[in-house]
Motif scaffolding. Sequence first.
Motif, PDB file in Angstrom:
ATOM      1  N   LEU A   1       1.524  10.379 -10.094  1.00  0.00           N
ATOM      2  CA  LEU A   1       0.504  10.735 -11.053  1.00  0.00           C
ATOM      3  C   LEU A   1      -0.643  11.869 -10.685  1.00  0.00           C
ATOM      4  CD1 LEU A   1      -0.377   6.924 -12.024  1.00  0.00           C
ATOM      5  CD2 LEU A   1       1.219   8.420 -13.215  1.00  0.00           C
ATOM      6  N   ARG A   2       0.103  12.426  -9.788  1.00  0.00           N
ATOM      7  CA  ARG A   2      -0.821  13.528  -8.934  1.00  0.00           C
ATOM      8  C   ARG A   2      -1.482  14.499  -9.922  1.00  0.00           C
ATOM      9  NH1 ARG A   2       4.415  14.678  -7.783  1.00  0.00           N
ATOM     10  NH2 ARG A   2       5.341  16.833  -7.743  1.00  0.00           N
ATOM     11  N   HIS A   3      -0.805  14.774 -11.181  1.00  0.00           N
ATOM     12  CA  HIS A   3      -1.294  16.001 -11.882  1.00  0.00           C
ATOM     13  C   HIS A   3      -2.142  15.459 -13.164  1.00  0.00           C
ATOM     14  CE1 HIS A   3       1.302  18.584 -10.033  1.00  0.00           C
ATOM     15  NE2 HIS A   3       2.574  18.006 -10.355  1.00  0.00           N
ATOM     16  N   ILE A   4      -2.446  14.012 -13.054  1.00  0.00           N
ATOM     17  CA  ILE A   4      -3.482  13.641 -14.277  1.00  0.00           C
ATOM     18  C   ILE A   4      -4.747  13.946 -13.561  1.00  0.00           C
ATOM     19  CG2 ILE A   4      -1.781  11.816 -14.835  1.00  0.00           C
ATOM     20  CD1 ILE A   4      -3.809  10.034 -13.424  1.00  0.00           C
ATOM     21  N   SER A   5      -5.787  13.806 -14.358  1.00  0.00           N
ATOM     22  CA  SER A   5      -7.374  13.918 -13.962  1.00  0.00           C
ATOM     23  C   SER A   5      -7.437  13.115 -12.753  1.00  0.00           C
ATOM     24  CB  SER A   5      -8.159  13.281 -15.051  1.00  0.00           C
ATOM     25  OG  SER A   5      -9.350  13.080 -14.658  1.00  0.00           O
ATOM     26  N   VAL A   6      -8.113  13.896 -11.797  1.00  0.00           N
ATOM     27  CA  VAL A   6      -8.431  13.599 -10.446  1.00  0.00           C
ATOM     28  C   VAL A   6      -9.418  12.210 -10.532  1.00  0.00           C
ATOM     29  CG1 VAL A   6     -10.401  14.791 -10.350  1.00  0.00           C
ATOM     30  CG2 VAL A   6      -8.953  14.146  -8.219  1.00  0.00           C
ATOM     31  N   ASN A   7     -10.235  12.048 -11.315  1.00  0.00           N
ATOM     32  CA  ASN A   7     -11.089  10.781 -11.554  1.00  0.00           C
ATOM     33  C   ASN A   7     -10.257   9.699 -12.002  1.00  0.00           C
ATOM     34  OD1 ASN A   7     -14.172  11.597 -11.162  1.00  0.00           O
ATOM     35  ND2 ASN A   7     -13.301  13.126 -12.354  1.00  0.00           N
ATOM     36  N   VAL A   8      -9.452   9.763 -12.745  1.00  0.00           N
ATOM     37  CA  VAL A   8      -8.453   8.801 -13.531  1.00  0.00           C
ATOM     38  C   VAL A   8      -7.481   8.390 -12.358  1.00  0.00           C
ATOM     39  CG1 VAL A   8      -6.843   8.154 -15.123  1.00  0.00           C
ATOM     40  CG2 VAL A   8      -8.731   9.530 -16.075  1.00  0.00           C
ATOM     41  N   LEU A   9      -7.101   9.107 -11.570  1.00  0.00           N
ATOM     42  CA  LEU A   9      -6.106   8.669 -10.390  1.00  0.00           C
ATOM     43  C   LEU A   9      -6.828   7.992  -9.342  1.00  0.00           C
ATOM     44  CD1 LEU A   9      -3.424   8.954  -9.330  1.00  0.00           C
ATOM     45  CD2 LEU A   9      -4.066  11.209  -8.319  1.00  0.00           C
ATOM     46  N   LEU A  10      -7.980   8.487  -8.986  1.00  0.00           N
ATOM     47  CA  LEU A  10      -8.876   7.839  -7.968  1.00  0.00           C
ATOM     48  C   LEU A  10      -9.027   6.532  -8.503  1.00  0.00           C
ATOM     49  CD1 LEU A  10     -10.019   8.400  -5.332  1.00  0.00           C
ATOM     50  CD2 LEU A  10     -12.153   8.945  -6.367  1.00  0.00           C
ATOM     51  N   LEU A  11      -9.459   6.225  -9.651  1.00  0.00           N
ATOM     52  CA  LEU A  11      -9.799   4.875 -10.225  1.00  0.00           C
ATOM     53  C   LEU A  11      -8.565   3.998 -10.348  1.00  0.00           C
ATOM     54  CD1 LEU A  11     -11.853   2.932 -11.794  1.00  0.00           C
ATOM     55  CD2 LEU A  11     -10.915   4.014 -13.796  1.00  0.00           C
ATOM     56  N   ILE A  12      -7.348   4.605 -10.611  1.00  0.00           N
ATOM     57  CA  ILE A  12      -6.210   3.649 -10.491  1.00  0.00           C
ATOM     58  C   ILE A  12      -5.745   3.405  -9.048  1.00  0.00           C
ATOM     59  CG2 ILE A  12      -3.582   3.987 -10.753  1.00  0.00           C
ATOM     60  CD1 ILE A  12      -4.261   5.798 -13.220  1.00  0.00           C
ATOM     61  N   ILE A  13      -6.102   4.281  -7.990  1.00  0.00           N
ATOM     62  CA  ILE A  13      -5.867   3.912  -6.706  1.00  0.00           C
ATOM     63  C   ILE A  13      -6.630   2.872  -6.143  1.00  0.00           C
ATOM     64  CG2 ILE A  13      -6.098   5.096  -4.542  1.00  0.00           C
ATOM     65  CD1 ILE A  13      -4.956   7.736  -5.678  1.00  0.00           C
ATOM     66  N   VAL A  14      -8.054   3.042  -6.381  1.00  0.00           N
ATOM     67  CA  VAL A  14      -8.790   2.068  -5.920  1.00  0.00           C
ATOM     68  C   VAL A  14      -8.704   0.636  -6.558  1.00  0.00           C
ATOM     69  CG1 VAL A  14     -11.517   1.541  -5.877  1.00  0.00           C
ATOM     70  CG2 VAL A  14     -10.598   3.772  -5.268  1.00  0.00           C
ATOM     71  N   ALA A  15      -8.513   0.799  -7.996  1.00  0.00           N
ATOM     72  CA  ALA A  15      -8.155  -0.703  -8.629  1.00  0.00           C
ATOM     73  C   ALA A  15      -6.874  -1.377  -7.917  1.00  0.00           C
ATOM     74  CB  ALA A  15      -8.007  -0.353  -9.944  1.00  0.00           C
TER      75      ALA A  15
ATOM     76  N   TYR B   1       0.846  -1.179  -0.087  1.00  0.00           N
ATOM     77  CA  TYR B   1       0.241   0.171   0.093  1.00  0.00           C
ATOM     78  C   TYR B   1       0.950   1.357   0.099  1.00  0.00           C
ATOM     79  CZ  TYR B   1      -4.145  -2.763   0.073  1.00  0.00           C
ATOM     80  OH  TYR B   1      -5.076  -3.615  -0.438  1.00  0.00           O
ATOM     81  N   LEU B   2       2.221   1.195   0.415  1.00  0.00           N
ATOM     82  CA  LEU B   2       2.818   2.306   0.200  1.00  0.00           C
ATOM     83  C   LEU B   2       3.218   2.360  -1.312  1.00  0.00           C
ATOM     84  CD1 LEU B   2       5.788   2.386   3.064  1.00  0.00           C
ATOM     85  CD2 LEU B   2       4.395   4.163   2.337  1.00  0.00           C
ATOM     86  N   PHE B   3       3.553   1.214  -1.942  1.00  0.00           N
ATOM     87  CA  PHE B   3       3.542   1.335  -3.471  1.00  0.00           C
ATOM     88  C   PHE B   3       2.725   2.266  -4.326  1.00  0.00           C
ATOM     89  CE2 PHE B   3       1.708  -0.926  -7.198  1.00  0.00           C
ATOM     90  CZ  PHE B   3       2.617  -0.332  -8.320  1.00  0.00           C
ATOM     91  N   ILE B   4       1.229   2.174  -3.643  1.00  0.00           N
ATOM     92  CA  ILE B   4       0.023   2.723  -4.299  1.00  0.00           C
ATOM     93  C   ILE B   4       0.075   4.296  -3.831  1.00  0.00           C
ATOM     94  CG2 ILE B   4      -2.427   3.200  -3.905  1.00  0.00           C
ATOM     95  CD1 ILE B   4      -2.776   0.069  -3.197  1.00  0.00           C
ATOM     96  N   VAL B   5       0.886   4.752  -2.758  1.00  0.00           N
ATOM     97  CA  VAL B   5       1.022   6.116  -2.536  1.00  0.00           C
ATOM     98  C   VAL B   5       1.994   6.659  -3.395  1.00  0.00           C
ATOM     99  CG1 VAL B   5       1.898   7.586  -0.695  1.00  0.00           C
ATOM    100  CG2 VAL B   5       0.370   5.871  -0.093  1.00  0.00           C
ATOM    101  N   VAL B   6       2.917   6.001  -3.444  1.00  0.00           N
ATOM    102  CA  VAL B   6       4.281   6.386  -4.494  1.00  0.00           C
ATOM    103  C   VAL B   6       3.602   6.634  -5.717  1.00  0.00           C
ATOM    104  CG1 VAL B   6       6.299   5.706  -5.735  1.00  0.00           C
ATOM    105  CG2 VAL B   6       6.353   5.341  -3.250  1.00  0.00           C
TER     106      VAL B   6
END
Length: 372
Positions: free
Chosen positions: A338-352, A328-333
């Motif tokens: 990827l913090r500057h991409i679309s917030v919806n896309v980033l949230l989808l990647i994180i949850v996935a 889960y630290l890997f997910i934070v990294v």
Amino acid sequence: MKNFELFLSEIGISIFYVKIGLGFLFSFLITFFSIPTITKISRRKNLMDEPGVRSSHMRKIPNLGGIAIFYSIGICASIFAYELFDLYKFLFASLVILLYIGVMDDIVVMRAYKKLVAQIVVSALIVTGSDIRIRSLFGIFGIYELEYVVSIIFSIVTFIILINAFNLIDGIDGLAGGYSVICSALFGISYYRLGAYNYPLVVLSVIIIGAVLAFLYYNLSNYRANKIFMGDTGSMLLGFLLAFTSICFIDIFIDKELPNVPRYHLQAAPAIAVAILILPIVDTLNVIIVRLCNKKSPFDADKNHIHHKLLRLDLTHRRSTFYIITYYLFIVVVAYYLRHISVNVLLLIIVALGFIGAYIPDFVYYLRNNKK
């Protein structure tokens, strides 16, 4: 304290770094020297955690370690981060209520609805009384600024979910404590980088780290007489504080007209906060989904948590904790880069990625059984 700060400034020493050092030192020491007394009293009065359906331990263990964590944070935060209690009037009251409810539950086991009522009261106090709330979703699902009533309700629900989510991951040695240390460190570093206005939150994060590290010394001990759990007292307290720091983190990036306060903006701020707290969020969502699919109540105890799946692979508590936190630290990294991409896309990647991590143990277990 103000005279002391003036003296340090005159000799060229930053009071902030003194608070950081002393806050960590005293929070660690207070917890470290409090726990043996709590353990002794717990054993004498038989205030122990009994092995149950969800338990991953086979013997009775003292479960009032959360008292020492509260004691340490309550004292050190009041001294070294006192600005927080001036700014957020109901913060300390909320912590005291959680202490009472947690201790009652650890000793006599309260009914779920009573705990929920207390959590609603605490969350409402901090959200409405201290104005700690989620004001915007930054474009998630096309939603930006929230109406006041919607913001209040959504924030209260967020607090309740995170308080209980941290309670659910407290199932093996070191997991809830270790993850709290990581989350506090990540939020603390973020606050530090965002400027001096947020320094009290940095100090609070460091105090939490010191208190929890001292607890982990005993929680991970191989010596039976020293071992202790944080109980509901500790898990609810840490869940509440991390919900508090995460909402404060999101709030920093909202454009507000405050005097002498620098303004920042990061469109992905909510997604970053979710990434930091992804383990309890995904673990809770996953077990609820599994229970509903099996036509069971979401509140029924079972062994579908991520840590239970790793124990089924014959891993030790320490190794399971290490693997979970590392993933889960890997997910934070990933979220950070990827913090500057679309917030919806980033949230989808994180949850996935979070749910993938929840099912990796199942996949390994399936492969292992098929090879036999």
